[in-house]
Enzyme design. Structure first.
Site, PDB file in Angstrom:
ATOM      1  CG  HIS A 125      48.568  56.275  -9.086  1.00  0.00           C
ATOM      2  ND1 HIS A 125      48.033  55.361  -9.985  1.00  0.00           N
ATOM      3  CD2 HIS A 125      47.675  56.116  -7.917  1.00  0.00           C
ATOM      4  CE1 HIS A 125      46.799  54.855  -9.512  1.00  0.00           C
ATOM      5  NE2 HIS A 125      46.774  55.329  -7.950  1.00  0.00           N
ATOM      6  CG  ASP A 179      48.107  56.982  -0.029  1.00  0.00           C
ATOM      7  OD1 ASP A 179      48.386  56.133  -0.764  1.00  0.00           O
ATOM      8  OD2 ASP A 179      47.001  56.901   0.744  1.00  0.00           O
TER       9      ASP A 179
HETATM   10  C1  SDX Z   1      47.617  53.745  -3.619  1.00  0.00           C
HETATM   11  O1  SDX Z   1      46.343  51.578  -7.724  1.00  0.00           O
HETATM   12  C2  SDX Z   1      45.923  52.471  -7.188  1.00  0.00           C
HETATM   13  O2  SDX Z   1      44.799  52.922  -7.659  1.00  0.00           O
HETATM   14  C3  SDX Z   1      46.288  52.529  -5.497  1.00  0.00           C
HETATM   15  C4  SDX Z   1      45.439  53.881  -5.108  1.00  0.00           C
HETATM   16  C5  SDX Z   1      44.113  53.444  -5.033  1.00  0.00           C
HETATM   17  O3  SDX Z   1      43.454  54.289  -4.498  1.00  0.00           O
HETATM   18  O4  SDX Z   1      43.930  52.193  -4.792  1.00  0.00           O
HETATM   19  O5  SDX Z   1      45.615  54.691  -5.767  1.00  0.00           O
HETATM   20  C6  SDX Z   1      46.154  54.116  -3.797  1.00  0.00           C
HETATM   21  O6  SDX Z   1      48.023  52.837  -3.410  1.00  0.00           O
HETATM   22  C7  SDX Z   1      48.695  55.136  -4.199  1.00  0.00           C
HETATM   23  C8  SDX Z   1      49.998  54.787  -3.990  1.00  0.00           C
HETATM   24  C9  SDX Z   1      50.560  54.947  -2.593  1.00  0.00           C
HETATM   25  N1  SDX Z   1      51.809  54.329  -2.650  1.00  0.00           N
HETATM   26  C10 SDX Z   1      52.820  55.230  -2.524  1.00  0.00           C
HETATM   27  O7  SDX Z   1      52.778  56.602  -2.507  1.00  0.00           O
HETATM   28  C11 SDX Z   1      54.212  54.632  -2.452  1.00  0.00           C
HETATM   29  C12 SDX Z   1      55.275  55.436  -3.128  1.00  0.00           C
HETATM   30  N2  SDX Z   1      54.969  55.281  -4.620  1.00  0.00           N
HETATM   31  C13 SDX Z   1      55.707  54.305  -5.186  1.00  0.00           C
HETATM   32  O8  SDX Z   1      55.976  53.149  -4.523  1.00  0.00           O
HETATM   33  C14 SDX Z   1      55.012  54.010  -6.814  1.00  0.00           C
HETATM   34  O9  SDX Z   1      54.926  55.195  -7.368  1.00  0.00           O
HETATM   35  C15 SDX Z   1      54.023  53.031  -6.677  1.00  0.00           C
HETATM   36  C16 SDX Z   1      54.116  51.751  -6.164  1.00  0.00           C
HETATM   37  C17 SDX Z   1      52.646  53.734  -6.214  1.00  0.00           C
HETATM   38  C18 SDX Z   1      53.761  52.768  -8.328  1.00  0.00           C
HETATM   39  O10 SDX Z   1      54.653  52.582  -9.047  1.00  0.00           O
HETATM   40  P1  SDX Z   1      54.959  51.787 -10.089  1.00  0.00           P
HETATM   41  O11 SDX Z   1      53.854  52.031 -11.304  1.00  0.00           O
HETATM   42  O12 SDX Z   1      55.022  50.119 -10.152  1.00  0.00           O
HETATM   43  O13 SDX Z   1      56.237  51.952 -10.771  1.00  0.00           O
HETATM   44  P2  SDX Z   1      57.581  51.522 -10.274  1.00  0.00           P
HETATM   45  O14 SDX Z   1      57.697  51.381  -8.919  1.00  0.00           O
HETATM   46  O15 SDX Z   1      58.234  50.560 -11.466  1.00  0.00           O
HETATM   47  O16 SDX Z   1      58.354  52.928 -10.725  1.00  0.00           O
HETATM   48  C19 SDX Z   1      58.650  53.432 -11.909  1.00  0.00           C
HETATM   49  C20 SDX Z   1      59.986  54.253 -11.957  1.00  0.00           C
HETATM   50  C21 SDX Z   1      60.982  53.647 -11.112  1.00  0.00           C
HETATM   51  O17 SDX Z   1      62.145  53.969 -11.574  1.00  0.00           O
HETATM   52  P3  SDX Z   1      63.259  53.245 -12.635  1.00  0.00           P
HETATM   53  O18 SDX Z   1      63.404  52.162 -11.975  1.00  0.00           O
HETATM   54  O19 SDX Z   1      62.175  53.313 -13.803  1.00  0.00           O
HETATM   55  O20 SDX Z   1      64.371  54.257 -13.066  1.00  0.00           O
HETATM   56  O21 SDX Z   1      59.495  55.295 -11.110  1.00  0.00           O
HETATM   57  C22 SDX Z   1      60.200  55.510  -9.927  1.00  0.00           C
HETATM   58  C23 SDX Z   1      60.614  54.092  -9.608  1.00  0.00           C
HETATM   59  O22 SDX Z   1      61.970  54.123  -8.955  1.00  0.00           O
HETATM   60  N3  SDX Z   1      59.250  55.751  -8.743  1.00  0.00           N
HETATM   61  C24 SDX Z   1      59.697  56.403  -7.808  1.00  0.00           C
HETATM   62  C25 SDX Z   1      58.598  56.652  -6.950  1.00  0.00           C
HETATM   63  N4  SDX Z   1      57.553  55.879  -7.662  1.00  0.00           N
HETATM   64  C26 SDX Z   1      57.906  55.139  -8.655  1.00  0.00           C
HETATM   65  N5  SDX Z   1      60.961  56.921  -7.353  1.00  0.00           N
HETATM   66  C27 SDX Z   1      61.035  57.673  -6.006  1.00  0.00           C
HETATM   67  N6  SDX Z   1      59.924  57.773  -5.447  1.00  0.00           N
HETATM   68  C28 SDX Z   1      58.580  57.396  -5.610  1.00  0.00           C
HETATM   69  N7  SDX Z   1      57.391  57.603  -4.894  1.00  0.00           N
END
Ligand code: SDX
Length: 394
Positions: free
Chosen positions: A271, A328
Site C-alpha cells: 500500500h 483487497d
Molecule cells: C487500493 O491509495 C489507496 O488508498 C488505495 C486503496 C483505497 O482504498 O483507495 O487502499 C485501494 O488500491 C489498495 C491497493 C490494491 N493494489 C494491489 O493490491 C496491487 C498490488 N500492490 C502493489 O502494486 C503496490 O503495493 C501498490 C501499487 C498498491 C503500492 O505500491 P507503491 O507504493 O507505488 O510502491 P511501489 O510499487 O513503488 O513498490 C515499492 C517497492 C518496490 O520494490 P523496489 O523496486 O523498491 O525493490 O515494494 C515492492 C515494489 O516492487 N512492492 C511489491 C508489492 N507492492 C510493492 N512487490 C511485490 N508485491 C507487491 N504487491
C-alpha cells in the site's frame, strides 16, 4: 472544525490538498471517517448512515437518516431509455466499463433542474448518484446474464434492495439473509473513503475543471478499474485460483513477486500509505470467517489466502518493503460468499467508494478558491531542436 480552508495555490499544482473528511496514519494503521474509527462504524453503523456522515460531516439524527433513506429510494429507478444502453453493450463488456459510461450518461438523462439553488442541485445529484449507481450495477449483472431486470422496492433498505435486485427472480424469489445484509453494509463501510487515493484524486482533479459531478465520478470509476487500485480485488481471486491450480503451493508466485525483473506483484499486498496491516483487511479477514460460518460454506481460497499471508509476512523481502495485506486481499472471499461474480468485484468497490468520492468533490467544490488542478513537471526532453524535412531524415 470543518471550516473551508483556503488552499495554497501550490496545492493545486501538486494534486495534494487539505481535507477534513478522512484521516489515515499509515504507520499506526489508523483510519477514521470524520474522526470516527472505521472499526466503530463497521461494528455499529450502516452504509447509508456512514455515507451521510462522510458527505455531510456529522452522523444524521433519526429524522435526517429517515429522510435520506427516503430520498435514496425515491431516486432509485434508472430512466427506461438507459436500458437501451445496457442492451447494446457486448455481453462480454466489463461491468466497470459499462458503469463508467452509464454514470457519465446520467447527465444527459438528468440535466440541471431549473429553479433549484446550487445546494439543492448538488443534493439531488449526489442522491441520484448514490442510488442509481447501485441500481445500474444490479441491472448490468442481470442483463449480462440475459435475466429480467429486478426493480428496486420501496420497502427495502439500500443494501437489501441491492441484494434483491441482484438475486431475486420471478420464478425464484430471493430470501434476504440478515447476516449477508450486515456483511454487505460492513463491506461498503470499509470501502467508503480513503483520503486522496488514485480514484479520489481523479474525481477532485476532474471536478476542479467545474465539470458536472456525474462526469467527475465517471473519471473516478475509470481510475478505480485499474489492477493496481480497485481492480486488485478481482486480481487477488484470479491469483488465488492460480495458486489453487498449482496444488495450493504459492512458492513460485512469491518468488516472482520478489523478482525485480518480473512485473508480477502479489495482488492484495502492499500500500502506498499503510506500511503496516491495513485496518480494513483485518476486519475483512474476520468477516470471511463469519460469513462462511453462517452460510455453512467452505471456500478453499480462504485457506490459500491465509497460508499465503502467513508465509509472505514472515518473508524478509516483504518485511523489508513493509508489505502487508490491503483491503483487497480478503474482500473477494466475502463477495464470493455473497454470490457476487468476480467481474463485479470492482463495481462493488465503486459503490462503496461513492460516498467518499462525493464528499471529497463536495469539499473541493465548497472552497471558493477551488483552483483548477494543474500539476507541473520536470522537463527532461531535448531542447532547441529544429524541423528536418522528411527526405533528410535517417
Ligand atoms: C487500493 O491509495 C489507496 O488508498 C488505495 C486503496 C483505497 O482504498 O483507495 O487502499 C485501494 O488500491 C489498495 C491497493 C490494491 N493494489 C494491489 O493490491 C496491487 C498490488 N500492490 C502493489 O502494486 C503496490 O503495493 C501498490 C501499487 C498498491 C503500492 O505500491 P507503491 O507504493 O507505488 O510502491 P511501489 O510499487 O513503488 O513498490 C515499492 C517497492 C518496490 O520494490 P523496489 O523496486 O523498491 O525493490 O515494494 C515492492 C515494489 O516492487 N512492492 C511489491 C508489492 N507492492 C510493492 N512487490 C511485490 N508485491 C507487491 N504487491
Amino acid at each position: 472544525k470543518t471550516g473551508v480552508i483556503t488552499l495554497d495555490p501550490g496545492f493545486a499544482n501538486t494534486g495534494s490538498c487539505t481535507s477534513a473528511i478522512t484521516f489515515m496514519d499509515g504507520e499506526q494503521g489508523i483510519l477514521r471517517y470524520r474522526g470516527i474509527p472505521v472499526q466503530e462504524l463497521a461494528e455499529k453503523s450502516t452504509f447509508v448512515e456512514t455515507a451521510y456522515l462522510l458527505i455531510n460531516g456529522d452522523l444524521p439524527t433519526r429524522n435526517q437518516l429517515s429522510r435520506f433513506s427516503e430520498l435514496l429510494n425515491e431516486h432509485s429507478l434508472v430512466h427506461e431509455d438507459m436500458h437501451l444502453f445496457f442492451n447494446n453493450f457486448p455481453r462480454s463488456a466489463h461491468p466497470m466499463g459499462i458503469l463508467s459510461s452509464m454514470v457519465n450518461a446520467l447527465r444527459s438523462f438528468y440535466p440541471t433542474l431549473e429553479g433549484l439553488t446550487e445546494k439543492e442541485e448538488i443534493n439531488i445529484t449526489l442522491t441520484r448518484l448514490l442510488s442509481k449507481v447501485r441500481t445500474m450495477a444490479a441491472m448490468a449483472y442481470k442483463m449480462s446474464r440475459g435475466h429480467a431486470v429486478v426493480y428496486p422496492r420501496p420497502n427495502l433498505s439500500y443494501c437489501a434492495n441491492f441484494l434483491n435486485m441482484m438475486f431475486d427472480s420471478p420464478v425464484k424469489p430471493y430470501k434476504m439473509d440478515e447476516d449477508l445484509l450486515r456483511a454487505l453494509n460492513v463491506f461498503w463501510i470499509l470501502h467508503a473513503d480513503h483520503e486522496q487515493n488514485c480514484s479520489t484524486a481523479a474525481v477532485r482533479l476532474v471536478g476542479s475543471a467545474r465539470v458536472n459531478l456525474y462526469a467527475a465520478i465517471s473519471a473516478g470509476i475509470a481510475a478505480l478499474w485499474g489492477p493496481l487500485h480497485g481492480g486488485a480485488n478481482q486480481k487477488v481471486i484470479e491469483m488465488l485460483e492460480m495458486i489453487q491450480e498449482n496444488g495450493g503451493d504459492a512458492t513460485p508466485f512469491i518468488k516472482k513477486a520478489k523478482d525485480r525483473n518480473d512485473p508480477f506483484r502479489l495482488m492484495g499486498f502492499g500500500h502506498r500509505v499503510y506500511k503496516t496491516y491495513d485496518p480494513r483487511a483485518k476486519i475483512m479477514k474476520e468477516m470471511c470467517d463469519k460469513v462462511l460460518r453462517v452460510l455453512n460454506l467452505h471456500d478453499p481460497l480462504l485457506d490459500i489466502a491465509k497460508k499465503l499471508e502467513e508465509v509472505a509476512v514472515e518473508d524478509p523481502y516483504f518485511k523489508d518493503h513493509n508489505l502487508y495485506p490491503n483491503v483487497d486481499f480478503y474482500s473477494g472471499i466475502v463477495l464470493r460468499a455473497m454470490g457476487i461474480p468476480t467481474n463485479m468485484f470492482t463495481v462493488m468497490f465503486a459503490i462503496g467508494r461513492l460516498p467518499g468520492w462525493i464528499a471529497q468533490w463536495k469539499e473541493g467544490a465548497s472552497d471558493p478558491n477551488w483552483k483548477l488542478y494543474r500539476p507541473r513537471q520536470i522537463y527532461i526532453g531535448r531542447t532547441d531542436s529544429r524541423f528536418v524535412p522528411i527526405d533528410e531524415r535517417g
